[in-house]
Each structure stands twice: as structure tokens, then as C-alpha cells.
Design a protein around this motif. Structure first.
Motif, PDB file in Angstrom:
ATOM      1  N   TYR A   1       0.805  -1.210   0.000  1.00  0.00           N
ATOM      2  CA  TYR A   1       0.000   0.000   0.000  1.00  0.00           C
ATOM      3  C   TYR A   1       0.844   1.267   0.000  1.00  0.00           C
ATOM      4  O   TYR A   1       0.467   2.251  -0.628  1.00  0.00           O
ATOM      5  N   THR A   2       1.963   1.248   0.699  1.00  0.00           N
ATOM      6  CA  THR A   2       2.755   2.468   0.803  1.00  0.00           C
ATOM      7  C   THR A   2       3.613   2.699  -0.441  1.00  0.00           C
ATOM      8  O   THR A   2       3.443   3.701  -1.150  1.00  0.00           O
ATOM      9  N   VAL A   3       4.521   1.771  -0.742  1.00  0.00           N
ATOM     10  CA  VAL A   3       5.434   1.979  -1.866  1.00  0.00           C
ATOM     11  C   VAL A   3       4.682   2.009  -3.194  1.00  0.00           C
ATOM     12  O   VAL A   3       4.880   2.896  -4.022  1.00  0.00           O
ATOM     13  N   ARG A   4       3.804   1.036  -3.392  1.00  0.00           N
ATOM     14  CA  ARG A   4       3.075   0.972  -4.662  1.00  0.00           C
ATOM     15  C   ARG A   4       2.185   2.200  -4.868  1.00  0.00           C
ATOM     16  O   ARG A   4       2.040   2.702  -5.982  1.00  0.00           O
ATOM     17  N   THR A   5       1.604   2.685  -3.795  1.00  0.00           N
ATOM     18  CA  THR A   5       0.754   3.874  -3.904  1.00  0.00           C
ATOM     19  C   THR A   5       1.563   5.083  -4.340  1.00  0.00           C
ATOM     20  O   THR A   5       1.156   5.838  -5.229  1.00  0.00           O
ATOM     21  N   LEU A   6       2.724   5.272  -3.712  1.00  0.00           N
ATOM     22  CA  LEU A   6       3.550   6.423  -4.059  1.00  0.00           C
ATOM     23  C   LEU A   6       4.048   6.343  -5.494  1.00  0.00           C
ATOM     24  O   LEU A   6       4.100   7.362  -6.200  1.00  0.00           O
ATOM     25  N   LEU A   7       4.388   5.150  -5.962  1.00  0.00           N
ATOM     26  CA  LEU A   7       4.922   4.990  -7.317  1.00  0.00           C
ATOM     27  C   LEU A   7       3.868   5.156  -8.400  1.00  0.00           C
ATOM     28  O   LEU A   7       4.132   5.759  -9.438  1.00  0.00           O
TER      29      LEU A   7
END
Length: 276
Positions: A198-204
Motif C-alpha cells: 500500500y505504501t510503496v506501490r501507492t507512491l509509485l
């Protein structure tokens, strides 16, 4: 020394007789986990692989990497200085309720909300089945599986993709508040991996969802810091209470609900590319 860039100073080159990749980290040494993390944090979403299915192979990976004797020793040491944890293990309580059990609770109660949010929507009461617990870790994991959806409700996380961040970060924060760091770390590994998607994929790939993502993390952390040890809670004693009263009885504080369904739906779809 002046010719070495500042950020590269202090690096020591090591050699090894190994003919394969080897590291001091058991996690880095596991090729399955390396591939899983690379895929899970860098990929975009798609209907071919629902986000919830991504966690299934991770359970086996983490189980195979756990130092079980060390974790048992950590639990035993923790129980020696934590009477509440020792009493919780001594009771060894495991729920035996089924879906029909929750039909009895009046509207407005925790039990009724659980029925409406989980059972009526055909979610499984327990995320994944575990055998009869034989060790302290077994029991901790079985009980965590039984209470996960209840933690959503108690901590303010809705049942949407971004809502998963609330109980996950609640757990990490709450466990580090109430347990010794090494034990809390061992028990938080799975939750940390859950949040990577949720965190890394969302930001990317989904920057328009990032503020919802960040808010969910912050809400989970605030509630985790402020609350009693919810991982030992006996929810069965408060199913008949209104949610606010159940939170007060279990020592859950600063829980704030937010509806993330719209942002979660955008997150679950492939990003739309604008072609000039």
C-alpha cells in the motif's frame, strides 16, 4: 579520501568463498522473498492478481524463516515480567463462534456491526486456517487471525484496501509499546510486509491516493500509541456493547474512522495513462 563521494565513504568491500549470493540477512538470502518484494512493491494493480491473494505465498515464506526456538524463548522471558501476558497465555482462550452467532446482537452493538461489516458481506471470519496451537507463537497467531476483522472496527479501519493500513500500523505500534523490542519485531514482520503493497506501490503508481494512504497509517499509529494491549483483548466479552463502550472497556483510544472506499477503488484500478 577526498576523491571518494561523501555518501560512499566508510564502505568496506567483503569477499566470500561462496559460489552463490549470500548475505548476513536471512531475508535477503531467500530468493523467493527477494522476488516477492520486488514484484509486490513495484507492480501496478490489475484484476488478474487481486491484492488480497498476494499475501498467501508470503505466509509460508515467513514461517520458514522464523527462528521458532528463539521466539518461544522471547515469549517466555516476556511472560516472566508481564503478568497480564502470562495470564493471557495461561487462559489460552480460543473463540468457537460461527456466523449465526452474531445474529443475536442488537443494532448499534459491536457484535451487530461485525455481522453487518464482515458476515453479511461474505468475508471469512478467520483470514486463514491454522492448526490447533501447540506453541506460544501458534496461539498468538491463531488469536490474531480470529480478531483481525474486529481490530478493523475497533481501530477505525474500514474494509477497503487503504483501510487495511489502519489495523496493520496499529498492531506494529501497539506491539512495540507493550512488548520488548525483539519480540515486537518478530511479531510485526508480517504486518510490515502487508503495508509495503500500500505504501510503496501507492507512491509509485497512485499518487492521487497517497494522502488517504498516509492518513490511514497515521490514524493506526496514533491509536496504537494511545491504546492498551489490544492483541490480548477478549472481544467476546464486549460484543453486546455499543462500539464506543466496547472501545472504552478494551482500552482503545484515539480511534478515528474514515471511509476510504473511493480512494481504494481508484487504487485497485490500473493507472490511466494520458496520451498526448
Amino acid at each position: 579520501m577526498n576523491d571518494v563521494p561523501y555518501l560512499l565513504r566508510g564502505i568496506t568491500k567483503l569477499t566470500t568463498d561462496s559460489s552463490i549470493l549470500v548475505s548476513s540477512s536471512k531475508y535477503l538470502n531467500d530468493a523467493r522473498l527477494r522476488d516477492w518484494i520486488a514484484e509486490i512493491v513495484l507492480k501496478q494493480n490489475g484484476p488478474d492478481v487481486p491484492a488480497q491473494s498476494e499475501m498467501y505465498p508470503l505466509v509460508e515464506m515467513i514461517d520458514s524463516l522464523r527462528d521458532l526456538p528463539r521466539i518461544e524463548a522471547l515469549f517466555t522471558a516476556e511472560r516472566a515480567k508481564n503478568p497480564a501476558l502470562d495470564a493471557w497465555f495461561n487462559e489460552w482462550f480460543i473463540s468457537d463462534y460461527d456466523a449465526d452467532y452474531f445474529r443475536q446482537f442488537a443494532p448499534g452493538t459491536l457484535g451487530h456491526q461485525f455481522h453487518e461489516e464482515v458476515i453479511a458481506k461474505n468475508f471469512e471470519i478467520v483470514i486463514y486456517d491454522k492448526p490447533e496451537p501447540k506453541s506460544q507463537l501458534d496461539y498468538f497467531m491463531v488469536r490474531s487471525g480470529q480478531t483481525h476483522d474486529l481490530e478493523h472496527i475497533l481501530t477505525g479501519g474500514d474494509f477497503a484496501y487503504m483501510g487495511e493500513l489502519v489495523p496493520a500500523w496499529f498492531r506494529i505500534t501497539n506491539q512495540f509499546k507493550h512488548l520488548s523490542p525483539e519480540l515486537a519485531g518478530e511479531l510485526s514482520i508480517m504486518y510490515m510486509f502487508v503495508t509495503l503493497r500500500y505504501t510503496v506501490r501507492t507512491l509509485l503508481h497512485y499518487p492521487d491516493v497517497w494522502q488517504t494512504c498516509q492518513d490511514a497509517v497515521e490514524r493506526g499509529m496514533r491509536c496504537g500509541h494511545a491504546s492498551d494491549a489490544l492483541f490480548m483483548a477478549k472481544y467476546e466479552d464486549v460484543f453486546h456493547l455499543p462500539l464506543a463502550d466496547a472501545r472504552e472497556r478494551l482500552g482503545v483510544r484515539e480511534a478515528v474512522f474514515a471511509d476510504t472506499s473511493e480512494a481504494s477503488a481508484r487504487w485497485a484500478a490500473r493507472p490511466q495513462r494520458i496520451v498526448a
